[in-house]
Design a protein around this motif. Structure first.
Motif, PDB file in Angstrom:
ATOM      1  N   GLN A 313       0.835  -1.199   0.000  1.00 38.12           N
ATOM      2  CA  GLN A 313       0.000   0.000   0.000  1.00 38.12           C
ATOM      3  C   GLN A 313       0.872   1.253   0.000  1.00 38.12           C
ATOM      4  OE1 GLN A 313      -2.639   2.638  -0.347  1.00 38.12           O
ATOM      5  NE2 GLN A 313      -3.571   0.623  -0.037  1.00 38.12           N
ATOM      6  N   LYS A 314       1.913   1.238   0.794  1.00 40.55           N
ATOM      7  CA  LYS A 314       2.812   2.389   0.867  1.00 40.55           C
ATOM      8  C   LYS A 314       3.484   2.642  -0.482  1.00 40.55           C
ATOM      9  CE  LYS A 314       6.635   4.221   3.728  1.00 40.55           C
ATOM     10  NZ  LYS A 314       7.591   4.557   2.650  1.00 40.55           N
ATOM     11  N   SER A 317       0.758   3.884  -3.249  1.00 38.21           N
ATOM     12  CA  SER A 317       0.218   5.223  -3.006  1.00 38.21           C
ATOM     13  C   SER A 317       1.305   6.280  -3.209  1.00 38.21           C
ATOM     14  CB  SER A 317      -0.375   5.319  -1.603  1.00 38.21           C
ATOM     15  OG  SER A 317       0.586   5.007  -0.613  1.00 38.21           O
ATOM     16  N   GLU A 318       2.528   5.997  -2.751  1.00 33.11           N
ATOM     17  CA  GLU A 318       3.628   6.964  -2.912  1.00 33.11           C
ATOM     18  C   GLU A 318       4.041   7.087  -4.376  1.00 33.11           C
ATOM     19  OE1 GLU A 318       6.785   5.874  -0.287  1.00 33.11           O
ATOM     20  OE2 GLU A 318       5.772   6.682   1.504  1.00 33.11           O
ATOM     21  N   CYS A 321       1.354   9.088  -6.336  1.00 32.68           N
ATOM     22  CA  CYS A 321       1.428  10.510  -5.948  1.00 32.68           C
ATOM     23  C   CYS A 321       2.629  11.182  -6.599  1.00 32.68           C
ATOM     24  CB  CYS A 321       1.499  10.626  -4.429  1.00 32.68           C
ATOM     25  SG  CYS A 321       1.578  12.336  -3.830  1.00 32.68           S
ATOM     26  N   ASP A 327      -2.432  13.739  -5.093  1.00 26.06           N
ATOM     27  CA  ASP A 327      -2.450  12.983  -3.843  1.00 26.06           C
ATOM     28  C   ASP A 327      -3.785  12.257  -3.721  1.00 26.06           C
ATOM     29  OD1 ASP A 327      -2.188  11.936  -1.331  1.00 26.06           O
ATOM     30  OD2 ASP A 327      -2.134  13.860  -0.273  1.00 26.06           O
ATOM     31  N   PHE A 328      -3.747  10.938  -3.892  1.00 24.40           N
ATOM     32  CA  PHE A 328      -4.957  10.129  -3.797  1.00 24.40           C
ATOM     33  C   PHE A 328      -5.191   9.606  -2.382  1.00 24.40           C
ATOM     34  CE2 PHE A 328      -4.097  10.045  -8.281  1.00 24.40           C
ATOM     35  CZ  PHE A 328      -5.336   9.949  -8.890  1.00 24.40           C
ATOM     36  N   GLY A 329      -4.221   9.861  -1.484  1.00 25.57           N
ATOM     37  CA  GLY A 329      -4.300   9.234  -0.173  1.00 25.57           C
ATOM     38  C   GLY A 329      -3.961   7.764  -0.306  1.00 25.57           C
ATOM     39  N   GLU A 330      -4.588   6.913   0.492  1.00 32.53           N
ATOM     40  CA  GLU A 330      -4.382   5.474   0.340  1.00 32.53           C
ATOM     41  C   GLU A 330      -5.195   4.970  -0.847  1.00 32.53           C
ATOM     42  OE1 GLU A 330      -3.533   3.368   4.433  1.00 32.53           O
ATOM     43  OE2 GLU A 330      -5.349   4.608   4.627  1.00 32.53           O
ATOM     44  N   ILE A 331      -4.634   4.026  -1.565  1.00 32.37           N
ATOM     45  CA  ILE A 331      -5.286   3.512  -2.769  1.00 32.37           C
ATOM     46  C   ILE A 331      -6.244   2.389  -2.381  1.00 32.37           C
ATOM     47  CG2 ILE A 331      -4.942   2.493  -5.046  1.00 32.37           C
ATOM     48  CD1 ILE A 331      -3.874   5.361  -4.719  1.00 32.37           C
ATOM     49  N   GLY A 352      -8.946   6.481  -4.518  1.00 37.03           N
ATOM     50  CA  GLY A 352      -8.184   6.718  -3.306  1.00 37.03           C
ATOM     51  C   GLY A 352      -9.061   7.227  -2.183  1.00 37.03           C
ATOM     52  N   THR A 353      -8.498   7.307  -0.995  1.00 38.52           N
ATOM     53  CA  THR A 353      -9.273   7.814   0.137  1.00 38.52           C
ATOM     54  C   THR A 353      -9.501   9.317   0.030  1.00 38.52           C
ATOM     55  OG1 THR A 353      -7.193   8.016   1.388  1.00 38.52           O
ATOM     56  CG2 THR A 353      -8.493   6.005   1.708  1.00 38.52           C
TER      57      THR A 353
END
Length: 439
Positions: A313-314, A317-318, A321, A327-331, A352-353
């Motif tokens: 996840q990290k 998402s990174e 971005c 910036d989608f936050g967490e996918i 994303g969140t």
């Protein structure tokens, strides 16, 4: 148009460029230079030998002279990116571009093609494959030149974005100050050191001046490493236009009927196709064939036909971005919204969140999901290890390497090894075309 036609190739762009002349090179018809040299960008100009220039042109004394450019980057933005010293025949020009200096090689089109073919694949490939590639590389070069002349103000990329979508594609006809570049954006051109086999010269000479034509026009002959079993339509990778000779074809003998009835724009069919291993020309693990087609750095990739990429996840998402600028936050999910005929995703919804957005076309999807490029956009998404309804692991299972339009290099290599002639290879990938010698 003659076989002595000259073209200009942009090799590298830097603040400082070191190079070496092997033999005598003339500047301004009377100054002679040889040995190690350097140019530096200073005061908006080129600083060389204690003088400032807007442009410098060096011409070889004879055909035995050549020059070497130091630390040329190859594979820009790809996983095998590296630097190497490269040697070139012909003339050398330095120009100022975007606060840097660009080195440009002036060379005959046919000599250029000898290096392109050797750079795009191994010079020891079968003669029929090399002849086929000579024709498509020449056709692309001349079609690209004609398009560039018609539309000198074209942009390298075209964007269409809205509140919830970002659609972008990259054109290959956008260089303002030279005809083509030396990297994968156009055609790989890595100098005379790649020309290690007389077979390359034979392939270029035997097809000299021969191009693929459709309806009286030179074809825009695209190619990629591996189509993954079925080639893609032009419009799903670049401008929304249909080129009749770039139909989607199954990369298998016609009598096999492999995948002929499978509509890969349908999600369930695409998933079944990508997760399977159908019998196709480019479905090979034959080390001898792959060694013929691929240069050493290409073989850093081992799975061409089917591949797998895992993200935490990290990581995902990174990466998204960083590469997208959003910036989608967490996918939460990656949802294919539209697929092309090869199963490649043309529009992908990223959930994303923090926000939801649809990205396209195929190369932009590949760029957003990798530090370099994903091998292709033909993939299915699997999610694992949910915590509070948020997946902690994504696995992409994919097919093919590259955009998949036109000739499939690995598939064509297999065809060459199986005894297909170069014209049969070309007619397999470029439907209803004809070969014509134009000079």
């Amino acid at each position: 148009m003659t076989s002595l036609k000259k073209i200009s190739v942009g090799i590298l762009t830097e603040k400082e460029i070191e190079f070496e002349f092997f033999g005598n090179f003339f500047y301004d018809n009377n100054l002679i230079f040889s040995g190690i040299q350097k140019v530096v960008f200073q005061k908006e100009k080129i600083f060389f030998e204690n003088n400032f220039y807007k442009e410098i042109n060096f011409t070889p004394e004879n055909d035995n002279c050549f020059f070497e450019l130091k630390n040329v980057t190859i594979g820009k933005e790809f996983h095998w990116k590296q630097k190497e010293n490269q040697r070139f025949m012909g003339s050398l020009k330095f120009i100022v571009e975007d606060e840097k200096i660009t080195a440009v090689n002036i060379i005959s089109a046919e000599d250029y093609l000898k290096s392109v073919i050797s750079s795009e694949m191994n010079a020891s490939s079968s003669l029929e494959l090399l002849k086929a590639h000579a024709v498509i590389s020449r056709s692309w070069l001349l079609a690209n030149e004609k398009l560039r002349i018609k539309n000198e103000k074209s942009n390298r990329c075209v964007c269409s974005s809205g509140n919830s979508s970002f659609i972008k594609w990259y054109e290959r006809d956008a260089h303002r100050n030279f005809d083509v570049c030396a990297d994968d954006h156009c055609q790989r051109y890595q100098g005379i050191l790649r020309q290690s086999n007389e077979r390359v010269n034979q392939a270029v000479m035997q097809t000299c001046g021969v191009v693929l034509m459709y309806d009286g026009e030179i074809c825009d002959t695209r190619f990629s490493k591996s189509c993954g079993g079925k080639t893609e339509l032009f419009k799903n990778c670049w401008a929304d236009m249909h080129l009749p000779y770039l139909e989607s074809v199954v990369d298998a003998p016609q009598e096999n009927g492999v995948g002929e009835r499978a509509d890969l724009t349908n999600e369930k069919n695409a998933e079944k196709w990508i997760l399977s291993s159908p019998e196709c020309f480019c479905n090979t693990h034959d080390a001898n064939i792959l060694a013929q087609v691929l240069n050493n750095y290409d073989r850093a990739t081992t799975d061409f036909f089917r591949w797998e990429k895992e993200f935490s996840q990290k990581e995902i998402s990174e990466t998204i971005c960083k590469k997208s600028g959003f910036d989608f936050g967490e996918i939460l999910d990656l949802i294919p919204m539209r697929r092309g005929e090869s199963g490649r995703i043309v529009e992908l919804q990223i959930v994303g969140t923090k926000q939801i957005m649809t990205v396209g076309k195929e190369l932009e999807i590949r760029k957003w999901l990798s530090e370099t490029h994903l091998y292709s956009s033909a993939f299915v998404v699997e999610k694992f290890d949910f915590k509070e309804n948020i997946p902690q692991k994504f696995v992409l299972r994919g097919a093919g390497w590259g955009h998949g339009v036109g000739l499939c290099q690995i598939g064509a290599a297999v065809m060459g090894e199986r005894g297909y002639k170069f014209d049969e290879i070309l007619m397999h990938y470029f439907k209803n075309t004809e070969l014509k010698k134009i000079y």
